[in-house]
Write a protein that holds these residues in place. Sequence first.
Motif, mmCIF file in Angstrom:
data_model
loop_
_atom_site.group_PDB
_atom_site.id
_atom_site.type_symbol
_atom_site.label_atom_id
_atom_site.label_comp_id
_atom_site.label_asym_id
_atom_site.label_seq_id
_atom_site.Cartn_x
_atom_site.Cartn_y
_atom_site.Cartn_z
ATOM 1 N N GLY A 10 0.817 -1.216 0.000
ATOM 2 C CA GLY A 10 0.000 0.000 0.000
ATOM 3 C C GLY A 10 0.848 1.262 0.000
ATOM 4 N N THR A 33 2.245 6.244 -7.218
ATOM 5 C CA THR A 33 1.240 7.078 -7.878
ATOM 6 C C THR A 33 1.485 8.559 -7.609
ATOM 7 N N LYS A 34 1.950 8.882 -6.417
ATOM 8 C CA LYS A 34 2.268 10.275 -6.117
ATOM 9 C C LYS A 34 3.430 10.765 -6.983
ATOM 10 N N PHE A 68 1.081 3.936 -3.101
ATOM 11 C CA PHE A 68 0.808 5.347 -2.831
ATOM 12 C C PHE A 68 1.976 6.221 -3.276
ATOM 13 N N THR A 69 3.197 5.817 -2.930
ATOM 14 C CA THR A 69 4.371 6.604 -3.306
ATOM 15 C C THR A 69 4.562 6.622 -4.816
#
Length: 90
Positions: free
Chosen positions: A74, A81-82, A78-79
């Motif tokens: 997760g 996509t950021k 998240f990292t």
Amino acid sequence: MKVYPINFTAQTKYKKTNINSKSQHTTPVKNGLSTAAAWFSFGVGLDYVSRHFANFTKSPMKNSLLLNGIIGAGAGIFTGTKAVINRKRD
């Protein structure tokens, strides 16, 4: 006593460097994988320490690997996509 004015038009001989130059050389996949590995290893290490030295938890190792794998994945997603969003914005 004579006071001379301060002149701020002097040129510096240093190059202006881009603060984000490191992020331009790394890919979002590399950022995501490194973040996932860091979270996974931190979680498994913390579970190992709490199981062997402090006796806080009695959970089996399979549960620790699964739970920390989910948390690491997760955080990595998240990292990643950021990083993709920030790269598209620049």
